[in-house]
Design a protein around this motif. Structure first.
Motif, PDB file in Angstrom:
ATOM      1  N   GLY A   1       0.824  -1.210   0.000  1.00  0.00           N
ATOM      2  CA  GLY A   1       0.000   0.000   0.000  1.00  0.00           C
ATOM      3  C   GLY A   1       0.854   1.254   0.000  1.00  0.00           C
ATOM      4  O   GLY A   1       0.550   2.228  -0.689  1.00  0.00           O
ATOM      5  N   LEU A   2       1.942   1.229   0.764  1.00  0.00           N
ATOM      6  CA  LEU A   2       2.854   2.363   0.804  1.00  0.00           C
ATOM      7  C   LEU A   2       3.535   2.571  -0.541  1.00  0.00           C
ATOM      8  O   LEU A   2       3.642   3.700  -1.030  1.00  0.00           O
ATOM      9  CB  LEU A   2       3.906   2.161   1.898  1.00  0.00           C
ATOM     10  N   ILE A   3       3.964   1.476  -1.162  1.00  0.00           N
ATOM     11  CA  ILE A   3       4.580   1.575  -2.495  1.00  0.00           C
ATOM     12  C   ILE A   3       3.571   2.127  -3.489  1.00  0.00           C
ATOM     13  O   ILE A   3       3.903   2.988  -4.315  1.00  0.00           O
ATOM     14  CB  ILE A   3       5.121   0.199  -2.939  1.00  0.00           C
ATOM     15  N   TRP A   4       2.337   1.641  -3.433  1.00  0.00           N
ATOM     16  CA  TRP A   4       1.297   2.120  -4.347  1.00  0.00           C
ATOM     17  C   TRP A   4       1.042   3.616  -4.142  1.00  0.00           C
ATOM     18  O   TRP A   4       0.916   4.370  -5.101  1.00  0.00           O
ATOM     19  CB  TRP A   4       0.012   1.324  -4.152  1.00  0.00           C
ATOM     20  N   LEU A   5       0.994   4.055  -2.894  1.00  0.00           N
ATOM     21  CA  LEU A   5       0.782   5.467  -2.583  1.00  0.00           C
ATOM     22  C   LEU A   5       1.913   6.317  -3.144  1.00  0.00           C
ATOM     23  O   LEU A   5       1.673   7.379  -3.723  1.00  0.00           O
ATOM     24  CB  LEU A   5       0.670   5.659  -1.067  1.00  0.00           C
ATOM     25  N   ILE A   6       3.134   5.856  -3.015  1.00  0.00           N
ATOM     26  CA  ILE A   6       4.283   6.585  -3.561  1.00  0.00           C
ATOM     27  C   ILE A   6       4.188   6.694  -5.077  1.00  0.00           C
ATOM     28  O   ILE A   6       4.455   7.751  -5.650  1.00  0.00           O
ATOM     29  CB  ILE A   6       5.604   5.906  -3.127  1.00  0.00           C
ATOM     30  N   ILE A   7       3.770   5.623  -5.749  1.00  0.00           N
ATOM     31  CA  ILE A   7       3.631   5.649  -7.211  1.00  0.00           C
ATOM     32  C   ILE A   7       2.556   6.644  -7.628  1.00  0.00           C
ATOM     33  O   ILE A   7       2.740   7.414  -8.577  1.00  0.00           O
ATOM     34  CB  ILE A   7       3.324   4.233  -7.754  1.00  0.00           C
ATOM     35  N   VAL A   8       1.422   6.658  -6.939  1.00  0.00           N
ATOM     36  CA  VAL A   8       0.337   7.582  -7.282  1.00  0.00           C
ATOM     37  C   VAL A   8       0.775   9.029  -7.032  1.00  0.00           C
ATOM     38  O   VAL A   8       0.518   9.912  -7.852  1.00  0.00           O
ATOM     39  CB  VAL A   8      -0.950   7.231  -6.508  1.00  0.00           C
ATOM     40  N   ILE A   9       1.464   9.283  -5.931  1.00  0.00           N
ATOM     41  CA  ILE A   9       1.954  10.640  -5.654  1.00  0.00           C
ATOM     42  C   ILE A   9       2.958  11.062  -6.717  1.00  0.00           C
ATOM     43  O   ILE A   9       2.936  12.200  -7.195  1.00  0.00           O
ATOM     44  CB  ILE A   9       2.558  10.719  -4.234  1.00  0.00           C
ATOM     45  N   TRP A  10       3.843  10.149  -7.122  1.00  0.00           N
ATOM     46  CA  TRP A  10       4.804  10.442  -8.191  1.00  0.00           C
ATOM     47  C   TRP A  10       4.071  10.812  -9.486  1.00  0.00           C
ATOM     48  O   TRP A  10       4.449  11.771 -10.169  1.00  0.00           O
ATOM     49  CB  TRP A  10       5.710   9.228  -8.410  1.00  0.00           C
ATOM     50  N   ALA A  11       3.031  10.071  -9.826  1.00  0.00           N
ATOM     51  CA  ALA A  11       2.264  10.357 -11.042  1.00  0.00           C
ATOM     52  C   ALA A  11       1.599  11.731 -10.948  1.00  0.00           C
ATOM     53  O   ALA A  11       1.585  12.485 -11.928  1.00  0.00           O
ATOM     54  CB  ALA A  11       1.218   9.269 -11.276  1.00  0.00           C
TER      55      ALA A  11
END
Length: 60
Positions: A10-20
């Protein structure tokens, strides 16, 4: 163990969405396009990210 793995993913996914979202904000697209992309990424995180990778603004 399942909770830790889920939390990490979930943390990795959140980082990817914030990066996008940051990439969209820094792109050369128009203001309305940026707002729409960010809303799509926030409302539909998985589908929005896939669509953004395929069709989103490419410029820095």
């Amino acid at each position: 163990m399942g909770l830790e793995v889920g939390g990490l993913l979930g943390l990795i996914w959140l980082i990817i969405v914030i990066w996008a979202i940051i990439k969209v904000a820094k792109s050369s697209a128009g203001t309305l396009a940026k707002i729409l992309w960010i809303l799509i990424l926030l409302v539909f995180p998985l589908l929005g990210l896939i669509i953004w990778f395929l069709l989103g603004p490419k410029g820095d």
